[in-house]
Design an enzyme around this catalytic site. Sequence first.
Site, PDB file in Angstrom:
ATOM      1  N   GLU A  92     -21.219  -2.350 -15.059  1.00  0.00           N
ATOM      2  CA  GLU A  92     -22.197  -3.185 -14.359  1.00  0.00           C
ATOM      3  C   GLU A  92     -23.609  -2.690 -14.666  1.00  0.00           C
ATOM      4  OE1 GLU A  92     -21.180  -3.278 -10.211  1.00  0.00           O
ATOM      5  OE2 GLU A  92     -19.276  -4.285 -10.545  1.00  0.00           O
ATOM      6  N   ASP A 102       0.866  -1.175   0.000  1.00  0.00           N
ATOM      7  CA  ASP A 102       0.000   0.000   0.000  1.00  0.00           C
ATOM      8  C   ASP A 102       0.905   1.228   0.000  1.00  0.00           C
ATOM      9  OD1 ASP A 102      -1.722   2.201   0.709  1.00  0.00           O
ATOM     10  OD2 ASP A 102      -3.189   0.719   1.368  1.00  0.00           O
ATOM     11  N   ALA A 127     -12.800  -5.427  -4.983  1.00  0.00           N
ATOM     12  CA  ALA A 127     -12.610  -4.001  -4.693  1.00  0.00           C
ATOM     13  C   ALA A 127     -13.393  -3.130  -5.671  1.00  0.00           C
ATOM     14  CB  ALA A 127     -11.117  -3.660  -4.736  1.00  0.00           C
ATOM     15  N   ARG A 128     -12.820  -2.876  -6.830  1.00  0.00           N
ATOM     16  CA  ARG A 128     -13.455  -2.014  -7.825  1.00  0.00           C
ATOM     17  C   ARG A 128     -13.196  -2.573  -9.216  1.00  0.00           C
ATOM     18  NH1 ARG A 128     -15.814  -0.489  -4.173  1.00  0.00           N
ATOM     19  NH2 ARG A 128     -16.093   1.601  -3.312  1.00  0.00           N
ATOM     20  N   GLY A 159     -20.004  -8.284  -2.798  1.00  0.00           N
ATOM     21  CA  GLY A 159     -19.141  -7.991  -1.660  1.00  0.00           C
ATOM     22  C   GLY A 159     -19.867  -7.388  -0.472  1.00  0.00           C
ATOM     23  N   HIS A 182     -21.165  -8.626  -8.033  1.00  0.00           N
ATOM     24  CA  HIS A 182     -20.940  -7.547  -7.063  1.00  0.00           C
ATOM     25  C   HIS A 182     -21.667  -7.842  -5.744  1.00  0.00           C
ATOM     26  CE1 HIS A 182     -19.786  -3.026  -6.837  1.00  0.00           C
ATOM     27  NE2 HIS A 182     -19.687  -3.602  -5.653  1.00  0.00           N
TER      28      HIS A 182
END
Length: 526
Positions: free
Chosen positions: A259, A169, A229-230, A280, A278
Amino acid sequence: MKVLIADPISDSGISILKSAGFDVVIVAESNQAEKYKAIFDADGLIIRSGTKVDSKMIDNAVRLKVIGRAGVGIDNIDLASATRKGIVVMNTPDVNTISAAEHTIALLLTLSRNTHIGHSTLADGMWERHKLIGTELQKKTIGILGLGKIGREVIDRCLSFGMEILGYDPFINEDILAEKNITITNLDEVVERSDFISLHMPLNDETRNLFNFDLLKTMKRTAKIINVARGGIINETDLARALNEEIISGAAIDVFATEPVETDNPLLSAKNILLSPHLGASTKEAKEGVSVAICEQIRDYLANQKLTNALNMPISNLSLLKDLKPFLDLGELLGNLMSQLNKDPISQVLFECQGNIEDIRPISLAALKGILSPKLPDRVNYINAEAIAKEIGISVEIRYSNTDSNYNNLISLTVITKNNSFQLDGSIFDDLKPRLVNVLGREMEVTPKGVMLFIENVDVPGVIGKVGTLLGNRNINIAAYLLNRRNQDGKAFAVVRLDNSVKQEDLDELRKLKEVENVEYLKVDV
């Protein structure tokens, strides 16, 4: 007071508002025109993604004080219009942390044991047990890319399996993770060494298509990648190619660039892939959590003026907004530029104001938001910016000085990392437009606009001509070339404003000029 609920939320959330004595009006099944009418005398508005809160709706709301988004994204809210009318906009950014982490583990386990392939082959009437030999997670290496709240929850769960953890990160101070049994390293090492890679990064200019074919090729052939995540962090066409050519052995994807997924998405027909739509944050607990959280936030604000997860700096006094807004914009601009300049974890931020600025606290929060938002776009707002800075290991110092300067007002932002420090100073001029007046230690007046290059070079004749020629040959037009030669170290520094964007290959060629020592590419959204 009246609270309008324009999209479906849970009954437990609604009961919070009713228990507080609010008049709750539910128009979740109404059309947009009916919602426009119902908002007229509402004090609070709660939405999800289905209702568009545009300037027309906001202008029609004569009593509206707060808009609550049950969830994260606010693309359906006109934030600028709400701010101008002194309306608070809130969301619920961290409620889905556990759900997202657990879904990641579900995909990890499914991939490691080929459960998804076993189900589909059984459904097709085949018994292919001998082809579906999986792997244990114990002693395997997982690379966690993004060490925020969700990433750290995934780490805790992977440690319980006896996995080796590699973390990456570029924004989080690694000292705050010292107590965890993980190794913090660079992106390339994580990708090359990991048996599994799990993404927990935001989608921004730096991470968009980060996992292209070239990066995927550096993974182990036996490795698998997971994205909860994305969509857009992994190039979907390149991933499908890597799977089909057996460059990597598997992938689990929960999020997509578009999406709902389009029927021609190459991942739908890729080999060794596990897809989910999706999911999550799609748990009863997460959906219940956002409903309860946003209703509690709306209740607390309307009843006690308590701000939680506010995304804007609401100023109902329009004359005060007129005076303060240019400084808020300047603070956020300085922070955003600093985020683009600095690539290392930040240990300290120093914010200092001089001159006739009276209320510096909101401006300092705007600067912090500018620094943090590009890296953590879904989480940062004016209210929590300082708390998030502390959470990721950044100390913040705010000062006011009455020292005389050449400017009626001066905002100075300094960012300190382990190996470097960066300083940008700005001021608001009589036209209420921001100017940079000190760029990385060089006094110069710059109008921050569009695409800019910061170029440091040896101060010898001909550099400007070489830079101009190189850019011109690439059809890149120079709008302004601002030069500073005041340093006594034989170096010159220039801020070059361009009319059009540049590609990475353009920057690489600039850096190859023997007189050029450093080139930074920045973009100011206007």
